[in-house]
Write a protein that holds these residues in place. Structure first.
Motif, short mmCIF file in Angstrom:
data_model
loop_
_atom_site.label_atom_id
_atom_site.label_comp_id
_atom_site.label_asym_id
_atom_site.label_seq_id
_atom_site.Cartn_x
_atom_site.Cartn_y
_atom_site.Cartn_z
N TYR A 39 0.81 -1.22 0.00
CA TYR A 39 0.00 0.00 0.00
C TYR A 39 0.84 1.26 0.00
CZ TYR A 39 0.70 0.59 5.07
OH TYR A 39 1.25 0.77 6.31
N THR A 40 2.14 1.13 0.27
CA THR A 40 3.04 2.29 0.19
C THR A 40 3.76 2.35 -1.16
OG1 THR A 40 4.85 1.03 1.19
CG2 THR A 40 3.46 2.32 2.68
N ALA A 41 3.39 1.47 -2.08
CA ALA A 41 3.99 1.50 -3.42
C ALA A 41 3.27 2.56 -4.26
CB ALA A 41 3.90 0.12 -4.07
N TYR A 42 3.55 3.82 -3.95
CA TYR A 42 2.78 4.92 -4.53
C TYR A 42 2.87 4.99 -6.04
CZ TYR A 42 2.92 6.23 0.38
OH TYR A 42 2.81 6.21 1.75
N GLU A 43 4.00 4.53 -6.60
CA GLU A 43 4.14 4.59 -8.05
C GLU A 43 3.16 3.64 -8.74
OE1 GLU A 43 6.82 1.36 -6.53
OE2 GLU A 43 6.37 3.43 -5.95
N GLU A 44 2.57 2.72 -7.97
CA GLU A 44 1.61 1.77 -8.55
C GLU A 44 0.17 2.23 -8.35
OE1 GLU A 44 2.36 -2.32 -7.47
OE2 GLU A 44 4.48 -1.91 -7.13
N TYR A 45 -0.03 3.41 -7.77
CA TYR A 45 -1.39 3.86 -7.47
C TYR A 45 -2.22 4.14 -8.71
CZ TYR A 45 -1.40 4.15 -2.39
OH TYR A 45 -1.43 3.85 -1.05
N GLU A 46 -1.57 4.38 -9.85
CA GLU A 46 -2.34 4.58 -11.09
C GLU A 46 -3.15 3.34 -11.41
OE1 GLU A 46 -3.85 7.15 -13.56
OE2 GLU A 46 -2.19 7.69 -12.22
N THR A 47 -2.54 2.18 -11.17
CA THR A 47 -3.24 0.91 -11.37
C THR A 47 -4.42 0.81 -10.41
OG1 THR A 47 -1.17 -0.16 -12.00
CG2 THR A 47 -2.98 -1.61 -11.36
N LEU A 48 -4.21 1.26 -9.19
CA LEU A 48 -5.28 1.23 -8.19
C LEU A 48 -6.44 2.12 -8.62
CD1 LEU A 48 -6.43 0.42 -5.45
CD2 LEU A 48 -4.99 2.16 -4.39
N LYS A 49 -6.12 3.33 -9.12
CA LYS A 49 -7.17 4.27 -9.55
C LYS A 49 -7.98 3.70 -10.72
CE LYS A 49 -4.58 8.02 -9.97
NZ LYS A 49 -4.22 9.42 -10.27
N GLU A 50 -7.29 3.00 -11.60
CA GLU A 50 -7.95 2.48 -12.80
C GLU A 50 -8.90 1.32 -12.48
OE1 GLU A 50 -4.76 1.37 -15.30
OE2 GLU A 50 -4.20 3.42 -15.83
N ASN A 51 -8.67 0.65 -11.36
CA ASN A 51 -9.38 -0.59 -11.10
C ASN A 51 -10.28 -0.58 -9.87
OD1 ASN A 51 -8.36 -2.77 -13.09
ND2 ASN A 51 -6.52 -1.68 -12.47
N THR A 52 -10.60 0.60 -9.35
CA THR A 52 -11.46 0.66 -8.17
C THR A 52 -12.68 1.52 -8.44
OG1 THR A 52 -10.20 2.54 -7.31
CG2 THR A 52 -9.58 0.37 -6.53
N ASP A 53 -13.74 1.21 -7.70
CA ASP A 53 -14.94 2.04 -7.70
C ASP A 53 -14.71 3.11 -6.64
OD1 ASP A 53 -16.17 0.35 -9.54
OD2 ASP A 53 -16.80 -1.00 -7.95
#
Length: 264
Positions: free
Chosen positions: A135-149
């Motif tokens: 959850y601290t892998a901030y560079e991967e948050y774009e993936t999180l934004k793309e795949n969450t409601d």
């Protein structure tokens, strides 16, 4: 002819609003050059009531200015259609906020009822939409934004589940998956579905207020094994951890996590 005070009174608007309409050229009262007093005739009053009519529907001033210049019936309908779609989107957003608020209330009840206690519970189906390292892998948050409601594209950690795989010798894998709840009879499923009909369920507290910043994984693991032995359950070597709620005490975070531990 009427003064600004008279118009403000019987139309129920402020003097500042009338001056604002004048500034935006939505109404053009006659003004006495010598004393600056404004005089409104019946056409000015008609203009003001028309502006108020559209403002009550939250039509932007810029759109009303366009309408004042020239707008056919079709043009007005198009303007209203556009505003209708905007309002419908806002309603859906408000519904989502209401749902989130209700979930937080439910989570508060979970904490009160299950903190430090174990029960057997089903882990309902979740669709796996992606994976991030931590959850601290901030560079991967774009993936999180793309795949969450999420609320207006905000990154929400509640869409994450920490998944731990273990055996009798210890931890084998520790990762974070991006998930969303699967509603009954939902058809647009793209990712893998994970669910477990029978789990040990509990709520634990983490965060610096209760742990002093120490890693408590080993203590939690020992507690899980002890509870499983006492109740005669066989652990399947999996733990799903979900962030329920974060609050603060003495300036330090109190983090409450719910845990689903599949069993036989």
């Amino acid at each position: 002819m009427y003064t600004i005070g008279q118009v403000a009174k019987f139309l129920g608007v402020s003097r500042d609003t009338l001056k604002f309409y004048e500034e935006k050229e939505l109404v053009k009262p006659k003004q006495n050059i010598e004393n600056g007093y404004r005089k409104y005739n019946r056409f000015d009053i008609y203009d003001i009531t028309t502006v108020n009519f559209y403002r009550e529907m939250d039509i932007e001033i810029k759109k009303i200015q366009e309408l004042r210049k020239s707008k056919s019936i079709e043009g007005i309908k198009s303007l209203v259609d556009e505003k209708e779609q905007e309002v419908l989107k806002e309603i859906e957003y408000k519904k989502l906020i209401l749902k989130k608020l209700q979930i937080v209330k439910e989570d508060c009840e979970k904490i009160k009822q299950f903190l430090g206690k174990y029960t057997v519970k089903e882990m309902k189906p979740l669709e796996i939409r992606g994976e991030i390292e931590h959850y601290t892998a901030y560079e991967e948050y774009e993936t999180l934004k793309e795949n969450t409601d999420s609320l207006k594209k905000a990154v929400t950690l509640t869409s994450l589940r920490r998944v731990i795989r273990f055996n009798d010798e210890g931890m084998l894998e520790d990762k974070f998956i991006i998930v969303r709840k699967v509603e009954d009879f939902e058809k647009d499923i793209e990712g893998e579905i994970v669910s477990h009909p029978k789990c040990m369920y509990t709520v634990i507290e983490d965060g610096r207020w209760s742990t002093g910043g120490k890693n408590t994984d080993h203590n939690v693991e020992a507690s899980l094994r002890k509870a499983a032995i006492e109740n005669g359950y066989k652990l399947l070597g999996l733990v799903y951890i979900n962030l329920l709620l974060t609050t603060y005490e003495d300036g330090l975070e109190r983090v409450f996590l719910e845990m689903y531990v599949p069993i036989k």
